[in-house]
Enzyme design. Structure first.
Site, PDB file in Angstrom:
ATOM      1  N   LYS A   1       0.855  -1.188   0.000  1.00 41.05           N
ATOM      2  CA  LYS A   1       0.000   0.000   0.000  1.00 41.05           C
ATOM      3  C   LYS A   1       0.887   1.233   0.000  1.00 41.05           C
ATOM      4  O   LYS A   1       1.489   1.578   1.020  1.00 41.05           O
ATOM      5  CB  LYS A   1      -0.928   0.062   1.220  1.00 41.05           C
ATOM      6  CG  LYS A   1      -1.971   1.167   1.016  1.00 41.05           C
ATOM      7  CD  LYS A   1      -2.528   1.741   2.291  1.00 41.05           C
ATOM      8  CE  LYS A   1      -1.739   2.881   2.841  1.00 41.05           C
ATOM      9  NZ  LYS A   1      -1.754   4.119   2.022  1.00 41.05           N
TER      10      LYS A   1
ATOM     11  N   GLU B   1      10.383   1.213  10.046  1.00 36.42           N
ATOM     12  CA  GLU B   1      11.361   2.288   9.789  1.00 36.42           C
ATOM     13  C   GLU B   1      10.633   3.590  10.064  1.00 36.42           C
ATOM     14  O   GLU B   1       9.737   3.974   9.308  1.00 36.42           O
ATOM     15  CB  GLU B   1      11.833   2.252   8.330  1.00 36.42           C
ATOM     16  CG  GLU B   1      12.605   1.015   7.948  1.00 36.42           C
ATOM     17  CD  GLU B   1      13.946   0.907   8.648  1.00 36.42           C
ATOM     18  OE1 GLU B   1      14.469   1.946   9.110  1.00 36.42           O
ATOM     19  OE2 GLU B   1      14.453  -0.203   8.751  1.00 36.42           O
TER      20      GLU B   1
HETATM   21  P1  NAD Z   1       2.463   8.151   8.003  1.00 36.34           P
HETATM   22  O1  NAD Z   1       2.802   7.311   9.172  1.00 36.34           O
HETATM   23  O2  NAD Z   1       1.406   9.171   8.144  1.00 36.34           O
HETATM   24  O3  NAD Z   1       1.990   7.223   6.772  1.00 36.34           O
HETATM   25  C1  NAD Z   1       2.788   6.170   6.295  1.00 36.34           C
HETATM   26  C2  NAD Z   1       1.896   5.140   5.614  1.00 36.34           C
HETATM   27  O4  NAD Z   1       1.042   4.562   6.599  1.00 36.34           O
HETATM   28  C3  NAD Z   1       0.977   5.714   4.540  1.00 36.34           C
HETATM   29  O5  NAD Z   1       0.896   4.795   3.470  1.00 36.34           O
HETATM   30  C4  NAD Z   1      -0.357   5.815   5.260  1.00 36.34           C
HETATM   31  O6  NAD Z   1      -1.464   5.749   4.404  1.00 36.34           O
HETATM   32  C5  NAD Z   1      -0.288   4.586   6.148  1.00 36.34           C
HETATM   33  N1  NAD Z   1      -1.184   4.624   7.318  1.00 36.34           N
HETATM   34  C6  NAD Z   1      -1.742   5.684   7.933  1.00 36.34           C
HETATM   35  N2  NAD Z   1      -2.526   5.282   8.959  1.00 36.34           N
HETATM   36  C7  NAD Z   1      -2.436   3.930   9.005  1.00 36.34           C
HETATM   37  C8  NAD Z   1      -3.003   2.936   9.854  1.00 36.34           C
HETATM   38  N3  NAD Z   1      -3.820   3.234  10.850  1.00 36.34           N
HETATM   39  N4  NAD Z   1      -2.668   1.644   9.638  1.00 36.34           N
HETATM   40  C9  NAD Z   1      -1.831   1.306   8.620  1.00 36.34           C
HETATM   41  N5  NAD Z   1      -1.292   2.207   7.779  1.00 36.34           N
HETATM   42  C10 NAD Z   1      -1.580   3.507   7.964  1.00 36.34           C
HETATM   43  O7  NAD Z   1       3.834   8.761   7.521  1.00 36.34           O
HETATM   44  P2  NAD Z   1       4.075   9.781   6.332  1.00 36.34           P
HETATM   45  O8  NAD Z   1       3.551  11.105   6.756  1.00 36.34           O
HETATM   46  O9  NAD Z   1       3.608   9.211   5.034  1.00 36.34           O
HETATM   47  O10 NAD Z   1       5.676   9.809   6.275  1.00 36.34           O
HETATM   48  C11 NAD Z   1       6.417  10.583   7.130  1.00 36.34           C
HETATM   49  C12 NAD Z   1       7.005   9.772   8.262  1.00 36.34           C
HETATM   50  O11 NAD Z   1       7.722   8.651   7.754  1.00 36.34           O
HETATM   51  C13 NAD Z   1       8.014  10.535   9.077  1.00 36.34           C
HETATM   52  O12 NAD Z   1       7.812  10.359  10.451  1.00 36.34           O
HETATM   53  C14 NAD Z   1       9.358   9.935   8.652  1.00 36.34           C
HETATM   54  O13 NAD Z   1      10.369  10.079   9.586  1.00 36.34           O
HETATM   55  C15 NAD Z   1       8.998   8.543   8.398  1.00 36.34           C
HETATM   56  N6  NAD Z   1       9.978   7.906   7.491  1.00 36.34           N
HETATM   57  C16 NAD Z   1      10.876   7.019   8.004  1.00 36.34           C
HETATM   58  C17 NAD Z   1      11.837   6.443   7.184  1.00 36.34           C
HETATM   59  C18 NAD Z   1      12.836   5.453   7.714  1.00 36.34           C
HETATM   60  O14 NAD Z   1      13.391   4.716   6.916  1.00 36.34           O
HETATM   61  N7  NAD Z   1      13.099   5.400   9.000  1.00 36.34           N
HETATM   62  C19 NAD Z   1      11.872   6.769   5.840  1.00 36.34           C
HETATM   63  C20 NAD Z   1      10.943   7.685   5.352  1.00 36.34           C
HETATM   64  C21 NAD Z   1       9.991   8.238   6.194  1.00 36.34           C
END
Ligand code: NAD
Length: 483
Positions: free
Chosen positions: A170, A245
């Site tokens: 997803k 991650e």
């Molecule tokens: P997010 O957590 O809002 O969303 C990530 C994914 O999770 C999206 O596909 C979203 O639709 C999905 N999601 C949202 N609610 C969910 C739920 N209840 N159950 C399952 N899936 C759900 O994050 P974002 O805003 O897309 O990305 C930013 C974040 O990602 C930042 O905190 C960043 O640090 C982190 N990030 C970490 C890494 C790493 O490798 N450590 C890399 C890139 C981004």
């Protein structure tokens, strides 16, 4: 969406749209996935795994498929980069580099498809031999964020495929474009139908279903720490393996004896790269007090010259902020810094633009470890500068957040470099460099930055179970006749 090798609409018939953050024009329209779609995709992945066609295919043949995907990514770098730029707001030149990087990861993962092996135990006596088999863990759900869409799915999918797993993906609802393009490439590469499935849509219901469904053996998630914790909760039903991650508040520690010109370049790059919307963002600068005033002055001067603007312009280094929510969050954090008494040295303002959302490169000095802007991920072009006197104080400040993803250490003294690197609780430490990445080096976080490791040999192991086998040789001593 890609389910069981077919390109399908949502079962609800509904779609959602994506407008570009830089120009506010429609750039994508995608099926709005439902729980039923997630279930269908999981069922397809389950069938494909249980059939054994992919799991028991020769490693060499799986590797051939992965290399074909890598080549197709390379052949389509421009098209992929354009879609990523339009959907995420990242600079086009940077996006092209990421597409090349993604192809490199697929090439590396292909080599691992030959190497799913375990150990032998020749210590169990003359009539017993023990050995371990690495077997694919099964059906893996993969949930990805919007900041590096193709690169992040490439940190998961080829390793899972090399191990013999099947997958349901997803992508973020903000940036599904390149993941769907990858789906086409996977079909053309000879990977059997149902091995890779893609469901577009929102975290709830699609992501939630992928993390809770009992037929999924592992959930590999990249995103925010808050959602990561929800994934852990959702995974409890069948105790599926979870790899996470998550976020970071990564320090760059600059000692007075370092190559200050190199450190300056890395600090500016580290905080403004990808608009600061980067888990590895070097969003905290810890600078030794003796050189702090001068170094901060130079950072402010350099930050002033960073080209911010239309991500389709080849010269742009900082593009548009991905959506209104992120934009508001960054501005609220700037306000929080001001209210806490930090000194705003530069920026903090919205850049005027007819359509796009742009925030000026922003530098705060006089930040203390207790302030929100020193502890929380901002995910924007905002640098928080703190000062220290001795190495021990730098280590203490570096370790004072709940995160532990990465850190940079700048010094010419090898003792300081190793001492500080070993004491910082983070998954990656860069010494006299920042944010380089290689497919063969493992990546992941300590603390609330995550669970498990991606990339490198360890990534293959993440997608396997370890089976122990014992083989008896010769005649067995009957239990009845044992003393
Ligand atoms: P997010 O957590 O809002 O969303 C990530 C994914 O999770 C999206 O596909 C979203 O639709 C999905 N999601 C949202 N609610 C969910 C739920 N209840 N159950 C399952 N899936 C759900 O994050 P974002 O805003 O897309 O990305 C930013 C974040 O990602 C930042 O905190 C960043 O640090 C982190 N990030 C970490 C890494 C790493 O490798 N450590 C890399 C890139 C981004």
């Amino acid at each position: 969406m890609l389910i069981a090798g077919e390109w399908v609409e949502s079962s609800s018939g509904e779609r959602f749209e994506r407008n570009s953050p830089a120009h506010d024009v429609l750039v994508g329209s995608y099926p709005l996935g439902t729980q039923a779609d997630a279930d269908a995709a999981i069922e397809a992945a389950r069938k494909a795994f249980d059939s054994g066609e992919w799991a028991y295919m020769k490693g060499a043949d799986r590797a051939t498929c992965l290399r074909r995907v890598a080549q197709t990514i390379r052949d389509n770098v421009d098209a992929l980069a354009l879609v990523e730029t339009l959907e995420s707001g990242k600079p086009i030149a940077q996006a092209r580099g990421e597409m090349e990087g993604a192809a490199g990861i697929w090439e590396y993962a292909a080599t691992l498809a030959y190497h799913t092996y375990g150990d032998t135990y020749n210590t169990l006596g003359s009539d017993m031999l023990g050995f371990t088999l690495r077997e694919p863990i099964g059906v893996v759900s993969m949930i990805t964020p919007w900041n590096f869409p193709l690169l992040i799915i490439s940190q998961k999918l080829p390793f899972a495929l090399a191990a013999g797993c099947t997958a349901v993906i997803k992508p973020s609802e903000l940036t599904p474009g390149t993941t769907l393009m990858l789906g086409r490439m996977i079909g053309e590469a000879g990977i059997p139908a149902g091995v890779v499935n893609i469901v577009t849509g929102y975290g709830d219901p699609v992501g939630a279903r992928l993390s809770a469904h009992p037929a999924v053996d592992m959930c590999s998630f990249t995103g925010s720490t808050n959602v990561g914790k929800m994934i852990v909760d959702a995974s409890k039903g069948n105790l599926k393996k979870v790899s996470l991650e998550l976020g970071g508040k990564n320090p760059q520690i600059v000692f007075a004896d370092s190559d200050l010109e190199a450190a300056l370049d890395a600090v500016v790059f580290g905080v403004y790269f990808n608009m600061g919307e980067c888990c590895n963002s070097g969003s905290r600068l810890l600078v030794q007090r003796d050189i702090a005033d001068d170094f901060i002055k130079k950072i402010v001067e350099r930050s002033r010259t960073v080209p911010v603007g239309d991500p389709l312009d080849e010269k742009t280094k900082v593009g548009a902020i991905v959506n209104q929510m992120q934009f508001d969050k960054i501005l609220a954090m700037v306000e929080s810094g001001r209210n806490a008494g930090a000194t705003l040295e530069l920026g903090g303002q919205v850049l005027k633009s007819p359509n796009g959302r742009y925030i000026e490169p922003t530098v705060f000095s006089g930040v203390t470890p207790d302030m929100e802007i020193a502890k929380e991920e901002i995910f924007g072009p905002v640098l928080s500068v703190l000062t220290f006197d001795a190495a021990e104080e730098a280590i203490e400040i570096a370790n004072s957040t709940l995160y532990g993803l990465s850190a940079g250490v700048w010094t010419r003294d090898i003792d300081t470099a190793f001492h500080v690197s070993r004491r910082i609780r983070a998954g990656t430490i860069w010494v006299n460099t920042f944010m380089d990445g290689y497919p063969e080096l493992p990546f992941g976080g300590y603390g609330e930055s995550g669970l498990g490791r991606e990339l490198g040999r360890s990534a293959l192991e993440e997608f396997t179970e370890l089976k122990t086998m014992q083989l008896h040789l010769g005649e067995r001593t009957n239990w009845w006749h044992r003393p």
